[in-house]
Write a protein that holds these residues in place. Structure first.
Motif, PDB file in Angstrom:
ATOM      1  N   ASN A  94       0.824  -1.216   0.000  1.00 31.57           N
ATOM      2  CA  ASN A  94       0.000   0.000   0.000  1.00 31.57           C
ATOM      3  C   ASN A  94       0.858   1.265   0.000  1.00 31.57           C
ATOM      4  O   ASN A  94       0.604   2.211   0.753  1.00 31.57           O
ATOM      5  CB  ASN A  94      -0.933  -0.007   1.219  1.00 31.57           C
ATOM      6  CG  ASN A  94      -1.886  -1.183   1.184  1.00 31.57           C
ATOM      7  OD1 ASN A  94      -2.431  -1.508   0.141  1.00 31.57           O
ATOM      8  ND2 ASN A  94      -2.071  -1.831   2.330  1.00 31.57           N
ATOM      9  N   TYR A  95       1.884   1.270  -0.849  1.00 29.96           N
ATOM     10  CA  TYR A  95       2.755   2.439  -0.959  1.00 29.96           C
ATOM     11  C   TYR A  95       1.891   3.657  -1.311  1.00 29.96           C
ATOM     12  O   TYR A  95       1.167   3.659  -2.318  1.00 29.96           O
ATOM     13  CB  TYR A  95       3.800   2.196  -2.033  1.00 29.96           C
ATOM     14  CG  TYR A  95       4.844   3.265  -2.166  1.00 29.96           C
ATOM     15  CD1 TYR A  95       5.596   3.700  -1.061  1.00 29.96           C
ATOM     16  CD2 TYR A  95       5.095   3.853  -3.402  1.00 29.96           C
ATOM     17  CE1 TYR A  95       6.562   4.676  -1.190  1.00 29.96           C
ATOM     18  CE2 TYR A  95       6.066   4.825  -3.543  1.00 29.96           C
ATOM     19  CZ  TYR A  95       6.795   5.242  -2.435  1.00 29.96           C
ATOM     20  OH  TYR A  95       7.756   6.215  -2.574  1.00 29.96           O
ATOM     21  N   PRO A  96       1.920   4.716  -0.492  1.00 35.00           N
ATOM     22  CA  PRO A  96       0.971   5.836  -0.637  1.00 35.00           C
ATOM     23  C   PRO A  96       1.043   6.522  -2.000  1.00 35.00           C
ATOM     24  O   PRO A  96       2.123   6.699  -2.575  1.00 35.00           O
ATOM     25  CB  PRO A  96       1.407   6.806   0.472  1.00 35.00           C
ATOM     26  CG  PRO A  96       2.096   5.938   1.471  1.00 35.00           C
ATOM     27  CD  PRO A  96       2.783   4.881   0.683  1.00 35.00           C
ATOM     28  N   GLU A  97      -0.120   6.884  -2.494  1.00 39.43           N
ATOM     29  CA  GLU A  97      -0.211   7.528  -3.797  1.00 39.43           C
ATOM     30  C   GLU A  97       0.547   8.851  -3.825  1.00 39.43           C
ATOM     31  O   GLU A  97       1.173   9.199  -4.837  1.00 39.43           O
ATOM     32  CB  GLU A  97      -1.683   7.758  -4.145  1.00 39.43           C
ATOM     33  CG  GLU A  97      -1.909   8.274  -5.555  1.00 39.43           C
ATOM     34  CD  GLU A  97      -3.375   8.349  -5.903  1.00 39.43           C
ATOM     35  OE1 GLU A  97      -3.865   9.474  -6.148  1.00 39.43           O
ATOM     36  OE2 GLU A  97      -4.028   7.283  -5.927  1.00 39.43           O
ATOM     37  N   GLU A  98       0.516   9.589  -2.702  1.00 39.21           N
ATOM     38  CA  GLU A  98       1.213  10.887  -2.686  1.00 39.21           C
ATOM     39  C   GLU A  98       2.719  10.718  -2.864  1.00 39.21           C
ATOM     40  O   GLU A  98       3.389  11.580  -3.451  1.00 39.21           O
ATOM     41  CB  GLU A  98       0.913  11.667  -1.403  1.00 39.21           C
ATOM     42  CG  GLU A  98       1.259  10.957  -0.095  1.00 39.21           C
ATOM     43  CD  GLU A  98       0.108  10.163   0.477  1.00 39.21           C
ATOM     44  OE1 GLU A  98       0.097   9.947   1.701  1.00 39.21           O
ATOM     45  OE2 GLU A  98      -0.775   9.754  -0.313  1.00 39.21           O
ATOM     46  N   GLU A  99       3.247   9.578  -2.364  1.00 41.98           N
ATOM     47  CA  GLU A  99       4.679   9.310  -2.558  1.00 41.98           C
ATOM     48  C   GLU A  99       4.970   8.985  -4.023  1.00 41.98           C
ATOM     49  O   GLU A  99       6.012   9.349  -4.560  1.00 41.98           O
ATOM     50  CB  GLU A  99       5.120   8.151  -1.665  1.00 41.98           C
ATOM     51  CG  GLU A  99       5.061   8.436  -0.173  1.00 41.98           C
ATOM     52  CD  GLU A  99       6.066   9.518   0.233  1.00 41.98           C
ATOM     53  OE1 GLU A  99       7.173   9.537  -0.349  1.00 41.98           O
ATOM     54  OE2 GLU A  99       5.737  10.328   1.119  1.00 41.98           O
ATOM     55  N   GLN A 100       4.046   8.288  -4.650  1.00 40.67           N
ATOM     56  CA  GLN A 100       4.202   7.969  -6.070  1.00 40.67           C
ATOM     57  C   GLN A 100       4.192   9.244  -6.908  1.00 40.67           C
ATOM     58  O   GLN A 100       5.007   9.404  -7.823  1.00 40.67           O
ATOM     59  CB  GLN A 100       3.088   7.033  -6.513  1.00 40.67           C
ATOM     60  CG  GLN A 100       3.073   5.688  -5.785  1.00 40.67           C
ATOM     61  CD  GLN A 100       1.842   4.878  -6.099  1.00 40.67           C
ATOM     62  OE1 GLN A 100       1.432   4.788  -7.251  1.00 40.67           O
ATOM     63  NE2 GLN A 100       1.221   4.293  -5.082  1.00 40.67           N
ATOM     64  N   VAL A 101       3.262  10.116  -6.611  1.00 39.91           N
ATOM     65  CA  VAL A 101       3.167  11.382  -7.346  1.00 39.91           C
ATOM     66  C   VAL A 101       4.426  12.217  -7.140  1.00 39.91           C
ATOM     67  O   VAL A 101       4.961  12.816  -8.093  1.00 39.91           O
ATOM     68  CB  VAL A 101       1.917  12.170  -6.906  1.00 39.91           C
ATOM     69  CG1 VAL A 101       1.930  13.582  -7.494  1.00 39.91           C
ATOM     70  CG2 VAL A 101       0.650  11.427  -7.312  1.00 39.91           C
ATOM     71  N   LYS A 102       4.937  12.233  -5.901  1.00 37.19           N
ATOM     72  CA  LYS A 102       6.156  12.986  -5.602  1.00 37.19           C
ATOM     73  C   LYS A 102       7.318  12.488  -6.463  1.00 37.19           C
ATOM     74  O   LYS A 102       8.066  13.273  -7.056  1.00 37.19           O
ATOM     75  CB  LYS A 102       6.506  12.851  -4.121  1.00 37.19           C
ATOM     76  CG  LYS A 102       7.693  13.731  -3.689  1.00 37.19           C
ATOM     77  CD  LYS A 102       8.235  13.329  -2.326  1.00 37.19           C
ATOM     78  CE  LYS A 102       7.177  13.396  -1.242  1.00 37.19           C
ATOM     79  NZ  LYS A 102       7.742  13.073   0.100  1.00 37.19           N
ATOM     80  N   PHE A 103       7.442  11.180  -6.567  1.00 34.36           N
ATOM     81  CA  PHE A 103       8.525  10.611  -7.371  1.00 34.36           C
ATOM     82  C   PHE A 103       8.303  10.930  -8.848  1.00 34.36           C
ATOM     83  O   PHE A 103       9.238  11.284  -9.574  1.00 34.36           O
ATOM     84  CB  PHE A 103       8.594   9.095  -7.181  1.00 34.36           C
ATOM     85  CG  PHE A 103       9.630   8.426  -8.056  1.00 34.36           C
ATOM     86  CD1 PHE A 103      10.948   8.325  -7.645  1.00 34.36           C
ATOM     87  CD2 PHE A 103       9.283   7.911  -9.307  1.00 34.36           C
ATOM     88  CE1 PHE A 103      11.900   7.732  -8.465  1.00 34.36           C
ATOM     89  CE2 PHE A 103      10.228   7.328 -10.125  1.00 34.36           C
ATOM     90  CZ  PHE A 103      11.556   7.234  -9.696  1.00 34.36           C
ATOM     91  N   GLY A 104       7.048  10.780  -9.314  1.00 29.57           N
ATOM     92  CA  GLY A 104       6.745  11.038 -10.718  1.00 29.57           C
ATOM     93  C   GLY A 104       7.089  12.453 -11.132  1.00 29.57           C
ATOM     94  O   GLY A 104       7.686  12.670 -12.200  1.00 29.57           O
ATOM     95  N   LYS A 105       6.751  13.430 -10.316  1.00 28.12           N
ATOM     96  CA  LYS A 105       7.036  14.835 -10.643  1.00 28.12           C
ATOM     97  C   LYS A 105       8.530  15.111 -10.672  1.00 28.12           C
ATOM     98  O   LYS A 105       9.013  15.914 -11.466  1.00 28.12           O
ATOM     99  CB  LYS A 105       6.346  15.750  -9.636  1.00 28.12           C
ATOM    100  CG  LYS A 105       4.835  15.804  -9.811  1.00 28.12           C
ATOM    101  CD  LYS A 105       4.186  16.743  -8.797  1.00 28.12           C
ATOM    102  CE  LYS A 105       2.683  16.849  -9.023  1.00 28.12           C
ATOM    103  NZ  LYS A 105       2.018  17.729  -8.033  1.00 28.12           N
ATOM    104  N   ALA A 106       9.269  14.406  -9.797  1.00 31.56           N
ATOM    105  CA  ALA A 106      10.724  14.601  -9.759  1.00 31.56           C
ATOM    106  C   ALA A 106      11.416  13.918 -10.940  1.00 31.56           C
ATOM    107  O   ALA A 106      12.572  14.220 -11.242  1.00 31.56           O
ATOM    108  CB  ALA A 106      11.277  14.061  -8.449  1.00 31.56           C
ATOM    109  N   ASN A 107      10.711  13.009 -11.605  1.00 32.93           N
ATOM    110  CA  ASN A 107      11.298  12.266 -12.734  1.00 32.93           C
ATOM    111  C   ASN A 107      10.313  12.245 -13.900  1.00 32.93           C
ATOM    112  O   ASN A 107      10.091  11.210 -14.534  1.00 32.93           O
ATOM    113  CB  ASN A 107      11.618  10.837 -12.307  1.00 32.93           C
ATOM    114  CG  ASN A 107      12.606  10.759 -11.162  1.00 32.93           C
ATOM    115  OD1 ASN A 107      13.810  10.749 -11.365  1.00 32.93           O
ATOM    116  ND2 ASN A 107      12.078  10.691  -9.937  1.00 32.93           N
ATOM    117  N   SER A 108       9.740  13.412 -14.216  1.00 34.50           N
ATOM    118  CA  SER A 108       8.618  13.476 -15.158  1.00 34.50           C
ATOM    119  C   SER A 108       8.973  13.017 -16.569  1.00 34.50           C
ATOM    120  O   SER A 108       8.116  12.489 -17.287  1.00 34.50           O
ATOM    121  CB  SER A 108       8.054  14.900 -15.204  1.00 34.50           C
ATOM    122  OG  SER A 108       9.070  15.811 -15.586  1.00 34.50           O
ATOM    123  N   ASP A 109      10.232  13.185 -16.988  1.00 38.73           N
ATOM    124  CA  ASP A 109      10.614  12.774 -18.353  1.00 38.73           C
ATOM    125  C   ASP A 109      10.357  11.284 -18.592  1.00 38.73           C
ATOM    126  O   ASP A 109      10.031  10.872 -19.702  1.00 38.73           O
ATOM    127  CB  ASP A 109      12.089  13.080 -18.617  1.00 38.73           C
ATOM    128  CG  ASP A 109      12.343  14.563 -18.831  1.00 38.73           C
ATOM    129  OD1 ASP A 109      11.355  15.321 -18.890  1.00 38.73           O
ATOM    130  OD2 ASP A 109      13.515  14.960 -18.931  1.00 38.73           O
TER     131      ASP A 109
END
Length: 502
Positions: free
Chosen positions: A204-219
């Motif tokens: 259940n890795y939190p969605e907000e953590e996923q979004v944080k990672f995605g924005k930091a590695n958006s390419d």
């Protein structure tokens, strides 16, 4: 029945196979003396045949008598097993005889005589020359032959796997064990520890953590509208790109004519089209720009991919990721789970460290009650036994699924057996989750003296016999993997004896 026992050739097991009447199925019994028996296979060209007087048939008699002596009726349900044992025994016998012959071994006559004397004794158990002289000569000949064969193959067994025969306290045959080795085996895996374990699920890795990672590695999550042609060789790929460049064929027609469609649908549309997915099919990661830098409608040169060579065509402008979109968040989680699982592990390791701090201030159970994704379980008394070596006690990894593979997890075992009584381990990655141990008790409950459990435990501590058994099974495995063996047993048996009976 213990594996391997039924076709062992130890000198202590004298196979008097000539005197046990074995009734062949009716399909052979009438004419067996006049025709060649069924051939179940060959070892180095020597037939393993079902006919009177053959080694195979003699072993059938041996095992049938064993079953009867143990009060078991021979019937269709166990007949296949007996035939199988007889076949295996014959194969091993022929292989051992081949090795002994190459070594030039002959059974000493004195050894045969000592064994023969046992069958001719008086009331006091002493050898009776009178009984010997009165015995039928054919009986003595058959007995002598049987004993000689047993001693012959027994020499191979004794030399390789040892026996209980000794002289002045030293075993006569087999590999010798150093005192230090024996002491090591006697003390190995004797320390038992019990634990409480808290397992933090990483599902259940939190969605907000996923979004944080995605924005930091958006390419990595830019989507591309690409069509691809995949072929086996560079020569074919260059031919295709040349024909497309010269206008001799359209990209779409080339998809239909040439593409193996390894990365696309039937129309050539690229299936996994995030930037990180494109990068991961390229053998040369530096060539990514040759794909992502294509203008709309432009075709790439042939690029080597993990399967063959691929030509990319950019159909439209790329689409930047939308981190409010469920599909994009799913793509981010997919990337992290496959390529950077340590990000999730580190997140839950921080939570586990927090748990340890709280548990030390209160208690294990009180601290665990504060966490939603934790499972508390007990680890029963277990020894340090990497890989669950079967000679020793092992950790129960079946009843508690969280412990699956724990006996092969070095980090888990190092933590478990280095902390002191009452202490907590560091967080441990275990089957993708994060575990924390508390060492709560040492030792294990010993079975009462004289009980079946105690007797079994004593048997299991006879390491020389256990190791010899492993060696024997390994030897048999090598023999049955030999190219010298032609094994047609199952086919011949099922074709001829499925309806037969003793």
């Amino acid at each position: 029945m213990k594996k391997g026992v039924l076709y062992t050739f130890g000198a202590s097991i004298i196979l008097i196979i000539c005197f046990v009447a074995f009734v062949l199925p009716s399909s052979l019994s009438g004419t067996a003396g006049q025709q060649e028996g069924l051939v179940f296979g060959k070892y180095d060209g020597k037939k393993i045949s079902y006919e009177y007087g053959s080694d195979f048939t003699n072993f059938l008699s041996q095992y049938a008598e064993m079953y009867r002596n143990n009060g078991m009726e021979i019937n269709s349900s166990n007949q296949f097993t007996i035939y199988s044992y007889a076949f295996n025994s014959t194969v091993v016998k022929y292989a051992q005889e081949e090795i002994l012959k190459a070594a030039g071994y002959e059974v000493p006559q004195d050894s045969i005589n000592r064994k023969v004397k046992v069958y001719f004794t008086d009331a006091d158990g002493k050898f009776s020359k009178k009984a010997y002289m009165q015995a039928d000569s054919s009986y003595i000949d058959n007995l002598t032959k049987s004993i000689k064969e047993s001693l012959y193959t027994g020499r191979y067994f004794d030399d390789n796997f040892g026996t209980t025969e000794s002289f002045c306290g030293y075993k006569l045959f087999g590999l010798k064990a150093a005192d230090a080795e024996t002491e090591f085996l006697d003390t190995f895996a004797k320390e038992f520890r019990s634990f409480k374990m808290a397992t933090f699920s990483t599902n259940n890795y939190p969605e907000e953590e996923q979004v944080k990672f995605g924005k930091a590695n958006s390419d990595k999550f830019i989507k591309y509208d690409m069509s691809v042609i995949t072929v086996k060789t560079k020569e074919i790929a260059n031919k295709v790109t040349s024909r497309i460049a010269k206008g001799q064929i359209t990209f779409e027609d080339a998809v239909a004519e040439y593409s193996d469609k390894n990365y696309s649908d039937s129309n050539g549309k690229l299936s996994n089209n995030s930037q990180y997915q494109i990068e991961n099919i390229l053998n040369d990661k530096d060539s990514l720009i040759k794909v992502t830098g294509l203008a709309a409608g432009e075709v790439s040169p042939a690029l080597e991919t993990t399967i063959g060579f691929t030509i990319f065509k950019n159909n439209a402008a790329p689409v930047s990721p939308d981190f409010t979109s469920e599909e994009t968040i799913k793509d981010v989680k997919n990337y992290i789970t496959i390529y950077e699982k340590t990000i999730i592990e580190d997140y839950y390791t921080d939570i586990a460290n927090k748990f340890i701090k709280e548990a030390k201030q209160t208690s294990f159970d009180e601290a665990a009650a504060n966490y939603a994704d934790v499972t508390v379980s007990d680890v029963p008394a277990s020894p340090l036994n990497y890989g669950a070596v079967k000679f020793f006690d092992t950790m129960d990894t079946e009843s508690n699924t969280a412990l699956a593979s724990a006996d092969k997890n070095e980090d888990f075992l190092k933590n478990a057996f280095s902390i002191k009584l009452g202490e907590y381990s560091n967080p441990i990655v275990l089957n993708g989750d994060i575990a924390v141990l508390q060492y709560i008790a040492e030792g294990k409950e010993e079975p009462a003296e004289g009980t079946e459990e105690a007797v079994e435990e004593e048997k299991e501590s006879n390491y020389s016999l256990l190791i010899a058994d492993v060696d024997e099974n390994a030897s048999q495995a090598v023999i049955f993997a030999s190219p010298k063996l032609e094994n047609n047993f199952i086919g011949v048996y099922f074709d001829n004896f499925m309806s037969s009976s003793y």
